[in-house]
Design an enzyme around this catalytic site. Structure first.
Site, mmCIF file in Angstrom:
data_model
loop_
_atom_site.group_PDB
_atom_site.id
_atom_site.type_symbol
_atom_site.label_atom_id
_atom_site.label_comp_id
_atom_site.label_asym_id
_atom_site.label_seq_id
_atom_site.Cartn_x
_atom_site.Cartn_y
_atom_site.Cartn_z
ATOM 1 N N ASN A 164 54.262 -41.593 -25.175
ATOM 2 C CA ASN A 164 54.406 -42.899 -25.670
ATOM 3 C C ASN A 164 52.934 -43.525 -25.543
ATOM 4 O O ASN A 164 52.151 -43.029 -24.614
ATOM 5 C CB ASN A 164 55.176 -43.783 -24.863
ATOM 6 C CG ASN A 164 54.890 -44.226 -23.498
ATOM 7 O OD1 ASN A 164 53.840 -44.848 -23.155
ATOM 8 N ND2 ASN A 164 55.642 -43.838 -22.550
ATOM 9 N N ASP A 207 58.546 -37.744 -15.161
ATOM 10 C CA ASP A 207 59.244 -39.027 -15.569
ATOM 11 C C ASP A 207 60.921 -39.087 -15.211
ATOM 12 O O ASP A 207 61.335 -40.087 -15.584
ATOM 13 C CB ASP A 207 59.247 -39.021 -17.018
ATOM 14 C CG ASP A 207 57.959 -39.503 -17.656
ATOM 15 O OD1 ASP A 207 57.062 -40.101 -17.068
ATOM 16 O OD2 ASP A 207 57.789 -39.252 -18.950
ATOM 17 N N ASN A 220 66.790 -43.955 -18.202
ATOM 18 C CA ASN A 220 66.955 -42.946 -19.190
ATOM 19 C C ASN A 220 67.946 -41.960 -18.877
ATOM 20 O O ASN A 220 68.205 -40.889 -19.578
ATOM 21 C CB ASN A 220 65.508 -42.312 -19.462
ATOM 22 C CG ASN A 220 64.615 -43.381 -20.128
ATOM 23 O OD1 ASN A 220 63.439 -43.642 -19.502
ATOM 24 N ND2 ASN A 220 64.950 -44.287 -21.036
ATOM 25 N N ARG A 228 60.721 -34.135 -21.414
ATOM 26 C CA ARG A 228 61.667 -34.636 -20.527
ATOM 27 C C ARG A 228 62.888 -33.901 -20.513
ATOM 28 O O ARG A 228 63.855 -34.196 -19.773
ATOM 29 C CB ARG A 228 61.856 -36.082 -20.779
ATOM 30 C CG ARG A 228 60.779 -37.096 -20.720
ATOM 31 C CD ARG A 228 60.892 -38.705 -20.557
ATOM 32 N NE ARG A 228 61.897 -38.709 -19.494
ATOM 33 C CZ ARG A 228 62.051 -39.955 -18.993
ATOM 34 N NH1 ARG A 228 61.918 -41.100 -19.930
ATOM 35 N NH2 ARG A 228 63.057 -40.183 -18.089
ATOM 36 N N ARG A 246 63.284 -43.206 -30.138
ATOM 37 C CA ARG A 246 63.845 -42.016 -29.163
ATOM 38 C C ARG A 246 65.232 -41.639 -29.337
ATOM 39 O O ARG A 246 65.569 -40.484 -29.433
ATOM 40 C CB ARG A 246 63.667 -42.621 -27.739
ATOM 41 C CG ARG A 246 62.144 -42.756 -27.090
ATOM 42 C CD ARG A 246 61.338 -41.427 -27.003
ATOM 43 N NE ARG A 246 60.072 -41.436 -26.665
ATOM 44 C CZ ARG A 246 59.774 -41.511 -25.270
ATOM 45 N NH1 ARG A 246 60.713 -41.411 -24.256
ATOM 46 N NH2 ARG A 246 58.403 -41.645 -24.956
ATOM 47 N N HIS A 253 61.504 -48.081 -26.165
ATOM 48 C CA HIS A 253 62.965 -47.902 -25.789
ATOM 49 C C HIS A 253 63.357 -49.570 -25.964
ATOM 50 O O HIS A 253 62.579 -50.301 -25.633
ATOM 51 C CB HIS A 253 63.198 -47.497 -24.216
ATOM 52 C CG HIS A 253 63.152 -46.052 -24.087
ATOM 53 N ND1 HIS A 253 62.393 -45.495 -22.918
ATOM 54 C CD2 HIS A 253 63.579 -45.252 -24.753
ATOM 55 C CE1 HIS A 253 62.432 -44.307 -23.125
ATOM 56 N NE2 HIS A 253 63.194 -43.804 -24.130
ATOM 57 N N ASP A 273 64.472 -51.470 -23.595
ATOM 58 C CA ASP A 273 64.366 -52.087 -22.560
ATOM 59 C C ASP A 273 63.108 -52.541 -22.377
ATOM 60 O O ASP A 273 62.595 -53.273 -21.418
ATOM 61 C CB ASP A 273 65.126 -51.229 -21.230
ATOM 62 C CG ASP A 273 64.060 -50.205 -21.052
ATOM 63 O OD1 ASP A 273 63.025 -49.823 -21.860
ATOM 64 O OD2 ASP A 273 64.507 -49.026 -20.243
ATOM 65 N N CYS A 326 63.374 -49.734 -16.358
ATOM 66 C CA CYS A 326 63.394 -48.134 -16.344
ATOM 67 C C CYS A 326 63.658 -47.302 -15.188
ATOM 68 O O CYS A 326 64.026 -46.369 -15.118
ATOM 69 C CB CYS A 326 61.942 -47.807 -16.890
ATOM 70 S SG CYS A 326 61.079 -48.608 -18.233
HETATM 71 N N1 ARG Z 1 57.094 -41.590 -19.779
HETATM 72 C C1 ARG Z 1 58.346 -42.287 -19.802
HETATM 73 C C2 ARG Z 1 58.667 -41.947 -21.421
HETATM 74 O O1 ARG Z 1 57.647 -42.199 -22.310
HETATM 75 C C3 ARG Z 1 58.567 -43.666 -19.646
HETATM 76 C C4 ARG Z 1 59.841 -43.817 -19.822
HETATM 77 C C5 ARG Z 1 60.146 -45.320 -19.462
HETATM 78 N N2 ARG Z 1 61.478 -45.714 -19.604
HETATM 79 C C6 ARG Z 1 62.147 -46.702 -20.195
HETATM 80 N N3 ARG Z 1 63.282 -46.708 -20.237
HETATM 81 N N4 ARG Z 1 61.411 -47.545 -20.819
HETATM 82 O O2 ARG Z 1 60.039 -41.265 -21.701
#
Ligand code: ARG
Length: 293
Positions: free
Chosen positions: A22, A70, A76, A95, A149, A178, A180, A274
């Protein structure tokens, strides 16, 4: 089961920013001094845990796994409601290794009676857990992000798995990848959100469902500080260090803010919400109370 709120967090011992999936992720900044960065991350995670405990919550911990940095973002991991966990399917290969670990974690939670049911998305559907499916306790529905995503096809699966209404919101940018990161329903029916993160259709949906008096708009600065990515319980909100403008807005509406310095995790594009996953959320908490009496 106790009646204290129950959250999942992850031991940050293997946290790292070594890839970029990201636009916030800064492997270069991490690499400048990885030992110091990890020490700061451990402190920040401990501080967040204390802030949740100050809300009266209990915290379960996922063990750290080398090579899965992560995993520190259990929002997540799954969508959890009424004791049912719908396990995530990650979009990025970086991931996907978390999926097997999380299946084990939830199997153990099930053995202990902390969830009672584990279900899956069909093949080919991506969905990144509660990060993209946020339960709105006042409206009794899921708001579900899709685009960067999670797949749009995930919405119907979530609705069927939980027997609840799901309102889809398409995310317009990779920066707010995301739901959130840009959307936070608050107890009492208010909504903290960042309008620029949404497509025009998603914005129209939000504004149709949430009356203007209940909408609190975050500015660019407030969203970039990852403050919309917050944990809310009643009138209390836990979030990353917040600009004064946001603190003023929220305190004027009766909320109390607890700030945690989450800078090391913002280097990965994540913050308070998160880093947690609520495990004991009930769609009809009032019924659970009656049943217990
Ligand atoms: N580096 C992680 C990713 O890109 C960060 C995730 C953050 N999670 C969230 N629910 N916004 O997946």
């Amino acid at each position: 089961m106790s009646d204290r709120p129950l959250y999942l967090m992850t031991d940050p011992a293997c946290f790292d920013v070594c890839y970029q999936i990201n636009p916030w992720m800064r492997p270069d900044a991490w690499r400048a001094d990885p030992r110091r960065a990890l020490a700061a991350a451990k402190d920040a995670s401990a501080e967040l845990r204390r802030a949740l405990q100050d809300l009266g919550a209990e915290v379960e911990t996922i063990g750290a796994v080398q090579g899965l940095p992560d995993l520190v973002f259990p929002a997540n991991a799954a969508i959890v409601l009424d004791g049912r966990a719908l396990l995530a399917r990650f979009r990025h290969p970086e991931r996907q290794g978390e999926e097997a670990v999380l299946r084990e974690v939830f199997t153990r939670l099930k053995r202990r009676g902390l969830v009672h049911d584990i279900v899956d998305f069909p093949d080919g559907v991506f969905q990144e857990g509660a990060g993209d499916a946020i339960w709105d306790a006042d409206r009794k529905l899921f708001w579900a992000g899709h685009g960067p995503r999670s797949s749009r096809a995930a919405l119907a699966v979530i609705a069927r798995a939980f027997g609840q209404e799901v309102v889809g919101l398409e995310l317009a940018s990779e920066r707010y990848y995301h739901l959130d990161t840009c959307f936070c329903p608050l107890a009492g029916g208010k909504l903290l959100y960042y309008p620029a993160a949404f497509t025009p259709a998603a914005l129209a949906t939000i504004r149709l469902r949430v009356p203007e008096v209940q909408r609190i708009e975050a500015t660019d600065e407030e969203a970039q500080a990852f403050c919309v990515n917050a944990v809310n319980q009643g009138s209390r909100i836990v979030m990353a260090r917040a600009p004064d403008s946001l603190k003023r807005k929220l305190t004027a509406r009766g909320y109390t803010i607890a700030e945690v310095d989450l800078a090391p995790f913002i280097l990965s594009g994540g913050a308070a919400y998160c880093m947690t996953l609520r495990l004991d959320r009930q769609s009809h908490p009032e019924r659970a109370i009656i049943a217990a009496e």
